[in-house]
Design a protein around this motif. Structure first.
Motif, PDB file in Angstrom:
ATOM      1  N   ASN A  33       0.785  -1.236   0.000  1.00 22.56           N
ATOM      2  CA  ASN A  33       0.000   0.000   0.000  1.00 22.56           C
ATOM      3  C   ASN A  33       0.817   1.286   0.000  1.00 22.56           C
ATOM      4  N   TYR A  34       2.121   1.180  -0.177  1.00 25.06           N
ATOM      5  CA  TYR A  34       2.912   2.399  -0.310  1.00 25.06           C
ATOM      6  C   TYR A  34       3.235   2.657  -1.782  1.00 25.06           C
ATOM      7  N   TYR A  35       3.168   3.925  -2.144  1.00 21.32           N
ATOM      8  CA  TYR A  35       3.438   4.364  -3.499  1.00 21.32           C
ATOM      9  C   TYR A  35       4.582   5.374  -3.451  1.00 21.32           C
ATOM     10  N   TRP A  36       5.428   5.342  -4.450  1.00 23.62           N
ATOM     11  CA  TRP A  36       6.637   6.177  -4.449  1.00 23.62           C
ATOM     12  C   TRP A  36       6.540   7.134  -5.629  1.00 23.62           C
ATOM     13  N   HIS A  37       6.292   8.400  -5.266  1.00 20.37           N
ATOM     14  CA  HIS A  37       5.991   9.420  -6.253  1.00 20.37           C
ATOM     15  C   HIS A  37       7.226  10.227  -6.631  1.00 20.37           C
ATOM     16  N   TRP A  38       7.141  10.806  -7.813  1.00 23.66           N
ATOM     17  CA  TRP A  38       8.073  11.844  -8.244  1.00 23.66           C
ATOM     18  C   TRP A  38       7.253  13.108  -8.506  1.00 23.66           C
ATOM     19  N   ILE A  39       7.711  14.197  -7.901  1.00 22.01           N
ATOM     20  CA  ILE A  39       7.039  15.500  -7.993  1.00 22.01           C
ATOM     21  C   ILE A  39       8.109  16.542  -8.263  1.00 22.01           C
ATOM     22  N   ARG A  40       7.777  17.545  -9.038  1.00 20.19           N
ATOM     23  CA  ARG A  40       8.762  18.597  -9.295  1.00 20.19           C
ATOM     24  C   ARG A  40       8.153  19.976  -9.064  1.00 20.19           C
ATOM     25  N   GLY A  46       4.269  26.223  -8.827  1.00 22.62           N
ATOM     26  CA  GLY A  46       3.722  25.225  -7.934  1.00 22.62           C
ATOM     27  C   GLY A  46       4.251  23.832  -8.182  1.00 22.62           C
ATOM     28  N   LEU A  47       3.789  22.895  -7.374  1.00 18.07           N
ATOM     29  CA  LEU A  47       4.198  21.500  -7.498  1.00 18.07           C
ATOM     30  C   LEU A  47       3.505  20.840  -8.679  1.00 18.07           C
ATOM     31  N   GLU A  48       4.246  19.977  -9.350  1.00 19.48           N
ATOM     32  CA  GLU A  48       3.693  19.212 -10.468  1.00 19.48           C
ATOM     33  C   GLU A  48       3.971  17.739 -10.250  1.00 19.48           C
ATOM     34  N   TRP A  49       2.922  16.937 -10.262  1.00 19.37           N
ATOM     35  CA  TRP A  49       3.078  15.504 -10.103  1.00 19.37           C
ATOM     36  C   TRP A  49       3.550  14.890 -11.421  1.00 19.37           C
ATOM     37  N   ILE A  50       4.586  14.066 -11.351  1.00 13.45           N
ATOM     38  CA  ILE A  50       5.145  13.437 -12.546  1.00 13.45           C
ATOM     39  C   ILE A  50       4.636  12.011 -12.705  1.00 13.45           C
ATOM     40  N   GLY A  51       4.672  11.263 -11.612  1.00 11.13           N
ATOM     41  CA  GLY A  51       4.239   9.881 -11.682  1.00 11.13           C
ATOM     42  C   GLY A  51       4.589   9.141 -10.414  1.00 11.13           C
ATOM     43  N   ALA A  52       4.280   7.831 -10.399  1.00  6.48           N
ATOM     44  CA  ALA A  52       4.526   7.030  -9.208  1.00  6.48           C
ATOM     45  C   ALA A  52       4.709   5.564  -9.583  1.00  6.48           C
ATOM     46  N   ILE A  53       5.381   4.859  -8.693  1.00 10.00           N
ATOM     47  CA  ILE A  53       5.484   3.407  -8.815  1.00 10.00           C
ATOM     48  C   ILE A  53       4.964   2.811  -7.523  1.00 10.00           C
ATOM     49  N   ALA A  54       4.124   1.809  -7.657  1.00  6.26           N
ATOM     50  CA  ALA A  54       3.483   1.210  -6.496  1.00  6.26           C
ATOM     51  C   ALA A  54       4.366   0.140  -5.866  1.00  6.26           C
ATOM     52  N   TYR A  55       3.979  -0.267  -4.668  1.00  4.30           N
ATOM     53  CA  TYR A  55       4.654  -1.364  -3.961  1.00  4.30           C
ATOM     54  C   TYR A  55       4.676  -2.640  -4.820  1.00  4.30           C
ATOM     55  N   SER A  56       3.678  -2.760  -5.679  1.00  3.88           N
ATOM     56  CA  SER A  56       3.559  -3.928  -6.548  1.00  3.88           C
ATOM     57  C   SER A  56       4.408  -3.821  -7.806  1.00  3.88           C
ATOM     58  N   GLY A  57       4.883  -2.624  -8.090  1.00  2.00           N
ATOM     59  CA  GLY A  57       5.638  -2.383  -9.317  1.00  2.00           C
ATOM     60  C   GLY A  57       4.818  -1.715 -10.409  1.00  2.00           C
ATOM     61  N   SER A  58       3.530  -1.574 -10.196  1.00  2.00           N
ATOM     62  CA  SER A  58       2.696  -0.874 -11.174  1.00  2.00           C
ATOM     63  C   SER A  58       3.096   0.598 -11.238  1.00  2.00           C
ATOM     64  N   THR A  59       2.950   1.174 -12.420  1.00  2.00           N
ATOM     65  CA  THR A  59       3.351   2.568 -12.609  1.00  2.00           C
ATOM     66  C   THR A  59       2.175   3.432 -13.050  1.00  2.00           C
ATOM     67  N   ALA A  93      13.822  22.386 -12.470  1.00  2.00           N
ATOM     68  CA  ALA A  93      12.966  22.315 -11.286  1.00  2.00           C
ATOM     69  C   ALA A  93      13.703  21.609 -10.154  1.00  2.00           C
ATOM     70  N   VAL A  94      13.125  21.720  -8.975  1.00  3.37           N
ATOM     71  CA  VAL A  94      13.535  20.860  -7.869  1.00  3.37           C
ATOM     72  C   VAL A  94      12.680  19.599  -7.958  1.00  3.37           C
ATOM     73  N   TYR A  95      13.321  18.466  -8.011  1.00  4.39           N
ATOM     74  CA  TYR A  95      12.637  17.182  -8.140  1.00  4.39           C
ATOM     75  C   TYR A  95      12.627  16.483  -6.780  1.00  4.39           C
ATOM     76  N   TYR A  96      11.428  16.049  -6.398  1.00  8.22           N
ATOM     77  CA  TYR A  96      11.237  15.407  -5.098  1.00  8.22           C
ATOM     78  C   TYR A  96      10.805  13.953  -5.262  1.00  8.22           C
ATOM     79  N   GLY A 113      14.763  16.949  -1.951  1.00 11.16           N
ATOM     80  CA  GLY A 113      14.683  17.489  -3.291  1.00 11.16           C
ATOM     81  C   GLY A 113      16.060  17.745  -3.884  1.00 11.16           C
ATOM     82  N   THR A 114      16.116  17.684  -5.197  1.00 15.93           N
ATOM     83  CA  THR A 114      17.362  17.970  -5.889  1.00 15.93           C
ATOM     84  C   THR A 114      17.072  18.886  -7.074  1.00 15.93           C
ATOM     85  N   LEU A 115      17.866  19.932  -7.214  1.00 19.26           N
ATOM     86  CA  LEU A 115      17.673  20.870  -8.311  1.00 19.26           C
ATOM     87  C   LEU A 115      18.309  20.329  -9.577  1.00 19.26           C
ATOM     88  N   VAL A 116      17.509  20.265 -10.623  1.00 18.04           N
ATOM     89  CA  VAL A 116      18.013  19.898 -11.938  1.00 18.04           C
ATOM     90  C   VAL A 116      17.809  21.088 -12.866  1.00 18.04           C
TER      91      VAL A 116
END
Length: 120
Positions: A33-40, A46-59, A93-96, A113-116
């Motif tokens: 039930n944990y999801y690992w997101h990328w946001i920039r 403002g913040l922009e959601w890029i995507g996520a990968i689930a605990y199962s590997g689904s994207t 952006a700063v990527y989180y 976060g890391t600035l790219v």
């Protein structure tokens, strides 16, 4: 205590592929039930959601970035990796890296976060 650490190049040239890694400690990326997101966040915007990968590997990807985005994982290293192709200066952006509980039930741990910068 869960900690997330982003890493990768701070400068990418236009048209190249941006690649970042999120290393997770204090918890497994395969925990149910944990999801690992990328946001920039571009400078001054403002913040922009890029995507996520689930605990199962689904994207899951933002529709506006889906054609250029790939999120994968290395369970042996407890890492998630973001690849964003054909970047433009607007990708500066700063990527989180962020942990979510359920896909949209809230985000409880953020990396620093890391600035790219995308520039020639």
């Amino acid at each position: 205590q869960v900690q997330l650490q982003e890493s990768g190049p701070g400068l990418v040239k236009p048209s190249q592929t941006l690649s970042l890694t999120c290393t997770v400690s204090g918890g497994s990326i395969t925990t149910n039930n944990y999801y690992w997101h990328w946001i920039r966040q571009p400078p001054g915007k403002g913040l922009e959601w890029i995507g996520a990968i689930a605990y199962s590997g689904s994207t899951y990807y933002s529709p506006s970035l889906k054609s250029r985005t790939s999120i994968s994982r290395d369970t042996s290293k407890n890492q998630s990796t973001l690849q964003l192709s054909s970047v433009t200066p607007e990708g500066t952006a700063v990527y989180y890296c962020v942990r979510g509980v359920g896909l949209w039930n809230g985000m409880d741990y953020w990396g620093k976060g890391t600035l790219v910068t995308v520039s020639s």
